[in-house]
Design an enzyme around this catalytic site. Structure first.
Site, PDB file in Angstrom:
ATOM      1  N   LEU A 124       5.841  49.334 -22.029  1.00 26.42           N
ATOM      2  CA  LEU A 124       5.694  49.026 -23.453  1.00 26.42           C
ATOM      3  C   LEU A 124       4.295  49.426 -23.882  1.00 26.42           C
ATOM      4  O   LEU A 124       3.304  48.989 -23.281  1.00 26.42           O
ATOM      5  CB  LEU A 124       5.907  47.537 -23.718  1.00 26.42           C
ATOM      6  CG  LEU A 124       5.527  47.021 -25.122  1.00 26.42           C
ATOM      7  CD1 LEU A 124       6.399  47.664 -26.190  1.00 26.42           C
ATOM      8  CD2 LEU A 124       5.646  45.505 -25.198  1.00 26.42           C
ATOM      9  N   GLY A 175       0.793  50.586 -30.612  1.00 25.63           N
ATOM     10  CA  GLY A 175       0.065  51.575 -31.409  1.00 25.63           C
ATOM     11  C   GLY A 175       0.520  52.998 -31.164  1.00 25.63           C
ATOM     12  O   GLY A 175      -0.300  53.888 -30.951  1.00 25.63           O
ATOM     13  N   CYS A 176       1.831  53.236 -31.239  1.00 25.58           N
ATOM     14  CA  CYS A 176       2.383  54.551 -30.893  1.00 25.58           C
ATOM     15  C   CYS A 176       2.624  55.467 -32.091  1.00 25.58           C
ATOM     16  O   CYS A 176       3.246  56.514 -31.949  1.00 25.58           O
ATOM     17  CB  CYS A 176       3.690  54.386 -30.123  1.00 25.58           C
ATOM     18  SG  CYS A 176       3.470  53.789 -28.443  1.00 25.58           S
ATOM     19  N   SER A 177       2.141  55.102 -33.270  1.00 22.47           N
ATOM     20  CA  SER A 177       2.412  55.941 -34.441  1.00 22.47           C
ATOM     21  C   SER A 177       1.586  57.219 -34.457  1.00 22.47           C
ATOM     22  O   SER A 177       1.897  58.157 -35.196  1.00 22.47           O
ATOM     23  CB  SER A 177       2.162  55.145 -35.732  1.00 22.47           C
ATOM     24  OG  SER A 177       0.809  54.730 -35.800  1.00 22.47           O
ATOM     25  N   SER A 178       0.523  57.268 -33.635  1.00 22.11           N
ATOM     26  CA  SER A 178      -0.324  58.467 -33.590  1.00 22.11           C
ATOM     27  C   SER A 178      -1.243  58.377 -32.373  1.00 22.11           C
ATOM     28  O   SER A 178      -1.222  57.394 -31.630  1.00 22.11           O
ATOM     29  CB  SER A 178      -1.171  58.595 -34.873  1.00 22.11           C
ATOM     30  OG  SER A 178      -2.078  57.498 -34.979  1.00 22.11           O
ATOM     31  N   GLY A 186      -1.581  56.406 -28.265  1.00 23.90           N
ATOM     32  CA  GLY A 186      -0.321  55.730 -27.993  1.00 23.90           C
ATOM     33  C   GLY A 186       0.853  56.684 -28.019  1.00 23.90           C
ATOM     34  O   GLY A 186       1.734  56.633 -27.138  1.00 23.90           O
ATOM     35  N   TYR A 240     -17.185  47.578 -34.046  1.00 25.02           N
ATOM     36  CA  TYR A 240     -16.124  48.197 -33.246  1.00 25.02           C
ATOM     37  C   TYR A 240     -16.449  48.104 -31.751  1.00 25.02           C
ATOM     38  O   TYR A 240     -15.603  47.705 -30.940  1.00 25.02           O
ATOM     39  CB  TYR A 240     -15.955  49.664 -33.658  1.00 25.02           C
ATOM     40  CG  TYR A 240     -15.051  50.460 -32.747  1.00 25.02           C
ATOM     41  CD1 TYR A 240     -13.669  50.367 -32.869  1.00 25.02           C
ATOM     42  CD2 TYR A 240     -15.573  51.299 -31.764  1.00 25.02           C
ATOM     43  CE1 TYR A 240     -12.830  51.094 -32.033  1.00 25.02           C
ATOM     44  CE2 TYR A 240     -14.748  52.020 -30.931  1.00 25.02           C
ATOM     45  CZ  TYR A 240     -13.381  51.914 -31.073  1.00 25.02           C
ATOM     46  OH  TYR A 240     -12.551  52.628 -30.229  1.00 25.02           O
TER      47      TYR A 240
END
Length: 254
Positions: free
Chosen positions: A5, A8-11, A14, A140
């Site tokens: 799993l 954060g796989c949209s870009s 990830g 950050y």
């Protein structure tokens, strides 16, 4: 066949990691706040799930849908560039909510099943900024440094249960959407007094000696997952590898 799993796989990292593990024959659960089915190939070994790491209900629903997980990769994160003096504390809290507390929350939710099975691996993706701090990314860097300490301690805590915890530390990756995704929250964070500093940083970033690619990070995660040793840290990208070497040798300058 093992299941991973990834958050954060949209870009960026990830997405590259999801593609890499799928290509290697794994079952992949690619999670993102707003699911998109056009990013990854249709496959019976791939599921795309909605997951907002800042919401406990979203985490619980995603894990219930996912079922047993062999590897968790905490990759979801927010970027922030700006003078700390000018950064609203609400923005700092947003960064910590995702980068720090989100990582902790998903990890905490996954641990019971791994502890019960006495097997499993958690990989936390941080940043080479934890090795060589730079100006204008103080909040950050703090959010990622917290995860470095969290991971190092947790690795000892879970050792008796056969659960491993590792860190992947990417370098500077100009091809990711780090800046674009954070453009709105970064507006107004470079006051005139800090402009010379910002210009110097931008100039250095514009002519890097080496950089990190999304695939570098995917391969570092792959190496961490397949390394049964007690090694904790895996630098990702040529620049991160160089920084890690200098950090280990104690040669980094302020």
């Amino acid at each position: 066949m093992k299941t991973i799993l990834i958050t954060g796989c949209s870009s960026g990292y990830g997405l590259a990691t999801a593609r890499h593990f799928h290509a290697q024959g794994w079952n992949v659960i690619a999670s993102m706040r707003t699911p998109r089915t056009d990013l990854l190939p249709p496959s019976d070994r791939l599921r795309i799930l909605p997951l907002d790491v800042t919401r406990s209900d979203s985490i619980a629903q995603a894990l219930q849908t996912a079922g047993p997980i062999d590897v968790l990769v905490n990759n979801a994160g927010l970027g922030l560039f700006g003078a700390f003096e000018a950064t609203p504390m609400a923005t700092v809290r947003d960064i910590f909510d995702t980068n720090t507390f989100g990582t902790m929350a998903v990890t905490q939710a996954v641990l019971p099943q791994m502890r019960d099975r006495r097997a499993g691996l958690v990989v936390n993706v941080t940043s080479s900024a934890t090795l060589a701090p730079m100006p204008l990314v103080a909040a950050y860097t703090a959010s990622k440094t917290a995860i470095e300490g969290f991971t190092a301690s947790l690795a000892f805590e879970l050792e008796a249960f056969g659960v491993r915890v590792k860190l992947v530390e990417p370098g500077y990756a100009p091809t990711t959407q780090f800046t674009a995704n954070g453009a709105e929250r970064m507006q107004g964070l470079i006051p005139p007094a800090y402009a010379p500093c910002a210009q110097s940083v931008f100039a250095a970033l514009g002519q890097p000696a080496a950089v990190t690619t999304e695939q570098d990070v995917a391969e570092a995660v792959w190496a961490a997952v397949n390394d049964a040793s007690a090694r904790l840290r895996y630098a990702a990208g040529a620049d991160a590898v160089a920084l890690a070497g200098a950090h280990g040798a104690g040669t980094l300058a302020h």
